[in-house]
Design a protein around this motif. Structure first.
Motif, PDB file in Angstrom:
ATOM      1  N   LEU A 130     -19.530  23.707   6.686  1.00  0.00           N
ATOM      2  CA  LEU A 130     -20.530  25.038   6.732  1.00  0.00           C
ATOM      3  C   LEU A 130     -21.805  24.898   5.802  1.00  0.00           C
ATOM      4  CD1 LEU A 130     -17.420  27.366   6.458  1.00  0.00           C
ATOM      5  CD2 LEU A 130     -18.970  27.268   8.329  1.00  0.00           C
ATOM      6  N   ASP A 131     -21.930  23.726   5.412  1.00  0.00           N
ATOM      7  CA  ASP A 131     -22.981  23.361   4.649  1.00  0.00           C
ATOM      8  C   ASP A 131     -22.956  24.207   3.202  1.00  0.00           C
ATOM      9  OD1 ASP A 131     -25.000  21.266   5.096  1.00  0.00           O
ATOM     10  OD2 ASP A 131     -26.298  22.507   6.006  1.00  0.00           O
ATOM     11  N   VAL A 132     -21.970  24.212   2.785  1.00  0.00           N
ATOM     12  CA  VAL A 132     -21.588  24.950   1.417  1.00  0.00           C
ATOM     13  C   VAL A 132     -21.595  24.165   0.296  1.00  0.00           C
ATOM     14  CG1 VAL A 132     -20.253  26.648   0.129  1.00  0.00           C
ATOM     15  CG2 VAL A 132     -20.796  26.879   2.518  1.00  0.00           C
ATOM     16  N   PRO A 133     -22.327  23.682  -0.519  1.00  0.00           N
ATOM     17  CA  PRO A 133     -22.202  22.408  -1.781  1.00  0.00           C
ATOM     18  C   PRO A 133     -20.821  23.021  -2.344  1.00  0.00           C
ATOM     19  CG  PRO A 133     -24.535  23.897  -1.523  1.00  0.00           C
ATOM     20  CD  PRO A 133     -23.347  24.247  -0.787  1.00  0.00           C
ATOM     21  N   THR A 134     -19.897  22.104  -2.272  1.00  0.00           N
ATOM     22  CA  THR A 134     -18.538  22.085  -2.965  1.00  0.00           C
ATOM     23  C   THR A 134     -18.249  21.158  -3.981  1.00  0.00           C
ATOM     24  OG1 THR A 134     -18.003  23.543  -0.954  1.00  0.00           O
ATOM     25  CG2 THR A 134     -16.225  22.841  -2.571  1.00  0.00           C
ATOM     26  N   LEU A 135     -17.801  21.376  -5.201  1.00  0.00           N
ATOM     27  CA  LEU A 135     -17.336  20.513  -5.961  1.00  0.00           C
ATOM     28  C   LEU A 135     -15.599  20.615  -6.113  1.00  0.00           C
ATOM     29  CD1 LEU A 135     -17.444  18.524  -8.321  1.00  0.00           C
ATOM     30  CD2 LEU A 135     -17.970  20.349  -9.878  1.00  0.00           C
ATOM     31  N   VAL A 136     -15.123  19.412  -5.965  1.00  0.00           N
ATOM     32  CA  VAL A 136     -13.503  19.510  -5.802  1.00  0.00           C
ATOM     33  C   VAL A 136     -13.114  18.918  -7.331  1.00  0.00           C
ATOM     34  CG1 VAL A 136     -11.468  18.654  -5.253  1.00  0.00           C
ATOM     35  CG2 VAL A 136     -13.439  19.487  -3.444  1.00  0.00           C
ATOM     36  N   ILE A 137     -12.501  19.493  -8.260  1.00  0.00           N
ATOM     37  CA  ILE A 137     -12.074  19.046  -9.442  1.00  0.00           C
ATOM     38  C   ILE A 137     -10.476  18.613  -9.154  1.00  0.00           C
ATOM     39  CG2 ILE A 137     -13.892  19.567 -10.746  1.00  0.00           C
ATOM     40  CD1 ILE A 137     -11.777  21.965 -12.016  1.00  0.00           C
ATOM     41  N   GLU A 138     -10.046  17.572  -9.599  1.00  0.00           N
ATOM     42  CA  GLU A 138      -8.508  17.014  -9.937  1.00  0.00           C
ATOM     43  C   GLU A 138      -8.280  16.715 -11.184  1.00  0.00           C
ATOM     44  OE1 GLU A 138      -5.094  16.158  -9.192  1.00  0.00           O
ATOM     45  OE2 GLU A 138      -5.941  17.247  -7.836  1.00  0.00           O
ATOM     46  N   ARG A 139      -7.034  17.284 -11.853  1.00  0.00           N
ATOM     47  CA  ARG A 139      -6.633  16.776 -13.106  1.00  0.00           C
ATOM     48  C   ARG A 139      -6.008  15.358 -13.091  1.00  0.00           C
ATOM     49  NH1 ARG A 139      -1.380  20.423 -14.318  1.00  0.00           N
ATOM     50  NH2 ARG A 139      -0.401  20.098 -12.159  1.00  0.00           N
ATOM     51  N   SER A 140      -5.455  14.677 -12.026  1.00  0.00           N
ATOM     52  CA  SER A 140      -4.946  13.533 -11.901  1.00  0.00           C
ATOM     53  C   SER A 140      -5.982  12.415 -11.907  1.00  0.00           C
ATOM     54  CB  SER A 140      -3.764  13.444 -10.546  1.00  0.00           C
ATOM     55  OG  SER A 140      -2.835  14.385 -10.678  1.00  0.00           O
TER      56      SER A 140
END
Length: 129
Positions: free
Chosen positions: A64-74
């Motif tokens: 959808l062209d939405v800049p997204t940041l994924v964060i993961e604790r592992s």
């Protein structure tokens, strides 16, 4: 409970006739690094958790062209699945659980094992410094 985003005003999914029609002259690895580093635009959405649901949400937002940041604790994306029970499998069928843009292969079992899931596949990951 089930939540479904049907549409997002101002964001058209980049599939079918809405695919980018111009060639990209930049090498793919460099383009991905620019996207990962948010060189051209800052993230508008923060997804907390890089498990199956977090990666599925991020994939949909990307298209959808939405800049997204994924964060993961592992340490690695998908570790929440890798570190669970040896016999872990999905309790829903492949027809219900396949991730967006990556349907499960037709020979897979109806109830995939942990090792079958896309988050167990080799993923390009951004390393923290």
């Amino acid at each position: 409970m089930f939540t479904c985003l049907d549409s997002l005003n101002g964001h058209v999914e980049k599939v079918g006739v809405n695919r980018p029609a111009t060639p990209c002259d930049e090498p793919w690895e460099e383009l991905r690094k620019r996207q990962d580093d948010f060189v051209d635009q800052m993230p508008q959405v923060l997804v907390i958790g890089g498990g199956q649901a977090g990666l599925e949400v991020a994939a949909r937002l990307k298209h959808l062209d939405v800049p997204t940041l994924v964060i993961e604790r592992s340490a690695r994306v998908g570790d929440s699945w890798r570190k669970r029970y040896d016999s872990l499998c999905l309790h829903d069928t492949v027809w219900y659980d396949h991730p967006p843009y990556m349907p499960f292969p037709s020979p897979w079992p109806v109830y995939p094992l942990r090792e079958n899931l896309p988050i167990s596949w080799k993923l390009t990951q951004r390393r923290s410094n």
